[in-house]
Design a protein around this motif. Structure first.
Motif, mmCIF file in Angstrom:
data_model
loop_
_atom_site.group_PDB
_atom_site.id
_atom_site.type_symbol
_atom_site.label_atom_id
_atom_site.label_comp_id
_atom_site.label_asym_id
_atom_site.label_seq_id
_atom_site.Cartn_x
_atom_site.Cartn_y
_atom_site.Cartn_z
ATOM 1 N N MET A 1 0.805 -1.209 0.000
ATOM 2 C CA MET A 1 0.000 0.000 0.000
ATOM 3 C C MET A 1 0.847 1.272 0.000
ATOM 4 O O MET A 1 0.382 2.339 -0.420
ATOM 5 C CB MET A 1 -0.948 0.013 1.198
ATOM 6 N N PHE A 2 2.097 1.182 0.442
ATOM 7 C CA PHE A 2 2.959 2.369 0.433
ATOM 8 C C PHE A 2 3.402 2.753 -0.977
ATOM 9 O O PHE A 2 4.044 3.784 -1.167
ATOM 10 C CB PHE A 2 4.165 2.166 1.348
ATOM 11 N N GLN A 3 3.043 1.942 -1.971
ATOM 12 C CA GLN A 3 3.255 2.346 -3.353
ATOM 13 C C GLN A 3 2.168 3.301 -3.840
ATOM 14 O O GLN A 3 2.306 3.895 -4.905
ATOM 15 C CB GLN A 3 3.303 1.110 -4.260
ATOM 16 N N SER A 4 1.092 3.428 -3.077
ATOM 17 C CA SER A 4 -0.004 4.316 -3.442
ATOM 18 C C SER A 4 0.262 5.722 -2.914
ATOM 19 O O SER A 4 0.328 5.926 -1.704
ATOM 20 C CB SER A 4 -1.326 3.801 -2.858
ATOM 21 N N PRO A 5 0.399 6.721 -3.786
ATOM 22 C CA PRO A 5 0.586 8.096 -3.310
ATOM 23 C C PRO A 5 -0.554 8.565 -2.407
ATOM 24 O O PRO A 5 -0.313 9.255 -1.414
ATOM 25 C CB PRO A 5 0.657 8.913 -4.604
ATOM 26 N N LEU A 6 -1.777 8.183 -2.731
ATOM 27 C CA LEU A 6 -2.917 8.590 -1.906
ATOM 28 C C LEU A 6 -2.787 8.028 -0.499
ATOM 29 O O LEU A 6 -3.009 8.736 0.495
ATOM 30 C CB LEU A 6 -4.223 8.120 -2.556
ATOM 31 N N PHE A 7 -2.415 6.766 -0.407
ATOM 32 C CA PHE A 7 -2.301 6.118 0.893
ATOM 33 C C PHE A 7 -1.245 6.803 1.754
ATOM 34 O O PHE A 7 -1.491 7.180 2.898
ATOM 35 C CB PHE A 7 -1.955 4.638 0.698
ATOM 36 N N ARG A 8 -0.058 6.988 1.199
ATOM 37 C CA ARG A 8 1.016 7.543 2.016
ATOM 38 C C ARG A 8 0.805 9.033 2.292
ATOM 39 O O ARG A 8 1.154 9.516 3.370
ATOM 40 C CB ARG A 8 2.371 7.264 1.371
ATOM 41 N N ASP A 9 0.216 9.774 1.343
ATOM 42 C CA ASP A 9 -0.083 11.183 1.609
ATOM 43 C C ASP A 9 -1.115 11.313 2.719
ATOM 44 O O ASP A 9 -0.989 12.171 3.604
ATOM 45 C CB ASP A 9 -0.601 11.870 0.345
ATOM 46 N N THR A 10 -2.145 10.471 2.673
ATOM 47 C CA THR A 10 -3.176 10.521 3.709
ATOM 48 C C THR A 10 -2.576 10.200 5.076
ATOM 49 O O THR A 10 -2.904 10.846 6.078
ATOM 50 C CB THR A 10 -4.316 9.544 3.384
ATOM 51 N N MET A 11 -1.671 9.230 5.123
ATOM 52 C CA MET A 11 -1.053 8.884 6.406
ATOM 53 C C MET A 11 -0.200 10.030 6.930
ATOM 54 O O MET A 11 -0.247 10.358 8.125
ATOM 55 C CB MET A 11 -0.229 7.604 6.279
ATOM 56 N N ALA A 12 0.581 10.662 6.072
ATOM 57 C CA ALA A 12 1.394 11.785 6.504
ATOM 58 C C ALA A 12 0.515 12.944 6.981
ATOM 59 O O ALA A 12 0.782 13.548 8.036
ATOM 60 C CB ALA A 12 2.310 12.242 5.365
ATOM 61 N N ASN A 13 -0.527 13.239 6.240
ATOM 62 C CA ASN A 13 -1.385 14.375 6.594
ATOM 63 C C ASN A 13 -2.150 14.136 7.884
ATOM 64 O O ASN A 13 -2.350 15.055 8.681
ATOM 65 C CB ASN A 13 -2.376 14.652 5.451
ATOM 66 N N LEU A 14 -2.586 12.896 8.100
ATOM 67 C CA LEU A 14 -3.399 12.607 9.276
ATOM 68 C C LEU A 14 -2.541 12.500 10.533
ATOM 69 O O LEU A 14 -2.899 13.022 11.595
ATOM 70 C CB LEU A 14 -4.177 11.310 9.052
ATOM 71 N N THR A 15 -1.407 11.836 10.430
ATOM 72 C CA THR A 15 -0.548 11.643 11.614
ATOM 73 C C THR A 15 0.344 12.847 11.885
ATOM 74 O O THR A 15 0.816 13.033 13.009
ATOM 75 C CB THR A 15 0.362 10.412 11.439
ATOM 76 N N GLY A 16 0.602 13.648 10.856
ATOM 77 C CA GLY A 16 1.568 14.738 10.995
ATOM 78 C C GLY A 16 2.993 14.252 10.985
ATOM 79 O O GLY A 16 3.924 15.026 11.264
ATOM 80 N N ALA A 17 3.215 12.989 10.652
ATOM 81 C CA ALA A 17 4.558 12.396 10.665
ATOM 82 C C ALA A 17 5.196 12.470 9.287
ATOM 83 O O ALA A 17 4.510 12.465 8.253
ATOM 84 C CB ALA A 17 4.483 10.938 11.108
ATOM 85 N N THR A 18 6.508 12.540 9.273
ATOM 86 C CA THR A 18 7.265 12.378 8.040
ATOM 87 C C THR A 18 7.362 10.884 7.729
ATOM 88 O O THR A 18 7.626 10.076 8.624
ATOM 89 C CB THR A 18 8.677 12.957 8.189
ATOM 90 N N ILE A 19 7.140 10.525 6.480
ATOM 91 C CA ILE A 19 7.231 9.120 6.075
ATOM 92 C C ILE A 19 8.477 8.937 5.222
ATOM 93 O O ILE A 19 8.686 9.656 4.239
ATOM 94 C CB ILE A 19 5.979 8.681 5.299
ATOM 95 N N GLU A 20 9.320 8.003 5.623
ATOM 96 C CA GLU A 20 10.529 7.671 4.873
ATOM 97 C C GLU A 20 10.360 6.285 4.262
ATOM 98 O O GLU A 20 10.080 5.316 4.976
ATOM 99 C CB GLU A 20 11.757 7.670 5.789
#
Length: 494
Positions: free
Chosen positions: A413-432
């Motif tokens: 799922m981390f290949q999905s831009p929508l998935f990872r953008d939503t996670m970053a926006n909701l958690t406020g965390a940087t995703i590496e």
């Protein structure tokens, strides 16, 4: 010199060859090419045939050796990662007695809950850090109660990775970390949980022998080596459950570090040095791979069973595999944040620990036939997976595991831009995102267990960030509003 890692998942078995000196993955392969079957003879059941794991491991091993054009004797150590919490039972000839009851099987919930009540919540949590819940010990209790003929012939029970190692070496061994994953480890006594074994009536002889996580754990037999395309005598020097191993593959070994994955299930895994637990066992604490009595390291694990399996269900059942996952991701962007009011609950893969072992199933709500189309369905599904993970992250924070940076492999799922953008926006965390996966991590673990590296950090040469995703301040409010609507629906169902 090379190390080989195996990642035994519920969808496939992957193998990866890593160059010991450069840390570069020189070959990888997985089998079967379509997902392995999960058998469900009754509602809430989930089983797999261990023999299929072995056959696919052999195919993957031969494929990577051939791809890399290396000599079998140049592969110096083997590491194993495996789907957690499963149960395999064998007789005294190491014959498998029944299909494996795997991680997402729900049948043992009553046995775990009864033990939790009978033994006392405080005592159980203080010693096990978890309720027996739906873990390996409770699964064996189900077999004992419902299949007495099978149970009477059990000589050893083990985790899926222990089975794979047994097929390689002929030895039945496990690790303390593995026993903790099965809720069979007494953290206060630093030994197997004898009081739980006594409660269930399990003889201690049924336990596999315990070996260190990073250490020689047996050598390939001649017969196994021939099937794998490797050299006889090659040592197995590392094994770990898939989520502790995913953390290892991302160099998440120290307190405050966070690893995540979103394959069939979704997991957020944080490392702590504090012996703590969630009183409701919605998130679970285990021994991390880097744990030692002198420097304790505990893995706090949030698991949502229904994540990537929801995305694949949409593709396989609704779209009939007519488009790729990448095309699905592009379609999802045609719908707005919040999917124009369409809400999905992704819980369709067994009882969810995060929801106190309730099985809500997966469902869509608020569907408007004149407004919603395929983009809304896909977006609602992917957002709901993130929402479920975020719900659990807040539980993790309540036991002292903060989330500022999330590391993950660029896969599933981390290949999905929508998935990872939503996670970053909701958690406020940087995703590496990193150029690694579980099989690579298992290969690096094998090198550590062999003693090839001067220290653990040397094992991560060649591990590189491929993408960094920062929160988008402009999208955060919309994402949080969508989450609040989702949360309101979830709470109405609990």
């Amino acid at each position: 010199m090379f190390f080989i890692g195996f990642d035994l998942g519920s969808s496939s078995v992957k193998a990866c060859l890593v160059n010991a000196d450069t840390g570069v993955a020189v070959a990888s392969a997985f089998f079967p090419e379509t997902e392995m079957a999960i058998e469900a003879p009754k509602a809430g059941f989930a089983e797999q045939q261990p023999e299929n794991w072995w056959k696919n491991a052999c195919l993957a091993s031969k494929a990577v050796v051939q791809q890399a054009n290396v000599k079998p004797e140049d592969v110096k150590a083997i590491g194993i990662s495996y789907q957690m919490h499963g149960l395999v039972v064998v007789d005294d000839q190491q014959n498998v007695l029944r299909p494996s009851i795997i991680w997402c099987d729900s049948r043992a919930v009553p046995f775990g809950n009864q033990a939790f009540d009978d033994l006392g919540h405080d005592r159980t949590l203080q010693h096990l850090l978890n309720s027996p819940g739906n873990f390996t010990a409770a699964k064996l209790a189900w077999v004992k109660a419902n299949e007495p003929g099978v149970y009477a012939n059990v000589a050893k029970f083990m985790l899926p990775g222990d089975y794979l190692a047994m097929r390689m070496t002929g030895e039945v061994v496990t690790t303390a970390s593995g026993l903790s994953e099965g809720v069979l480890w007494d953290f206060q006594e630093n030994q197997p949980a004898e009081f739980l074994l006594h409660y269930y009536g399990f003889d201690k002889s049924l336990l596999a022998n315990i070996k260190p996580t990073f250490a020689p754990q047996g050598e390939l037999t001649a017969a196994a080596a021939a099937e794998l395309g490797l050299a006889a005598g090659t040592p197995v020097t590392y094994r770990a459950g898939d989520q502790p191993n995913n953390a290892l593959s991302l160099n998440v070994l120290e307190p405050g570090q966070i690893a995540a994955t979103a394959g069939t299930s979704g997991v957020v895994y944080g490392v702590s040095d504090k012996l703590d637990y969630d009183p409701k066992s919605r998130v679970n604490t285990f021994l991390h791979v880097s744990h030692t009595p002198e420097t304790p390291r505990y893995g706090v694990l949030l698991c949502v069973n229904g994540t990537g399996i929801l995305n694949s269900w949409l593709r396989n059942q609704i779209l009939r595999r007519s488009i790729s996952y990448n095309d699905m991701n592009l379609l999802a962007h045609e719908a707005p944040i919040g999917a124009d009011g369409l809400i999905c609950l992704p819980f369709g893969n067994g009882a969810e620990r995060m929801l106190e072992n309730k099985d809500l199933g997966a469902s869509f709500h608020g569907l408007q036939l004149t407004r919603h189309g395929l983009p809304h369905l896909i977006r609602a599904a992917q957002e709901s997976i993130v929402f479920a993970l975020y719900y659990g992250i807040q539980i993790m924070e309540s036991v002292g595991v903060g989330v500022q940076t999330i590391r993950a492999g660029e896969a599933n799922m981390f290949q999905s831009p929508l998935f990872r953008d939503t996670m970053a926006n909701l958690t406020g965390a940087t995703i590496e995102l990193y150029n690694t996966d579980g099989a690579q991590g298992a290969a690096r673990g094998a090198g550590i267990g062999l003693g090839h590296y001067k220290n653990q950090q040397d094992a991560f040469i060649g591990l590189n960030i491929t993408k960094t995703i920062e929160p988008d301040m402009r999208a955060q409010e919309a994402s949080r509003n969508a989450y609040n609507s989702w949360l309101e629906l979830l709470e109405s169902k609990l």
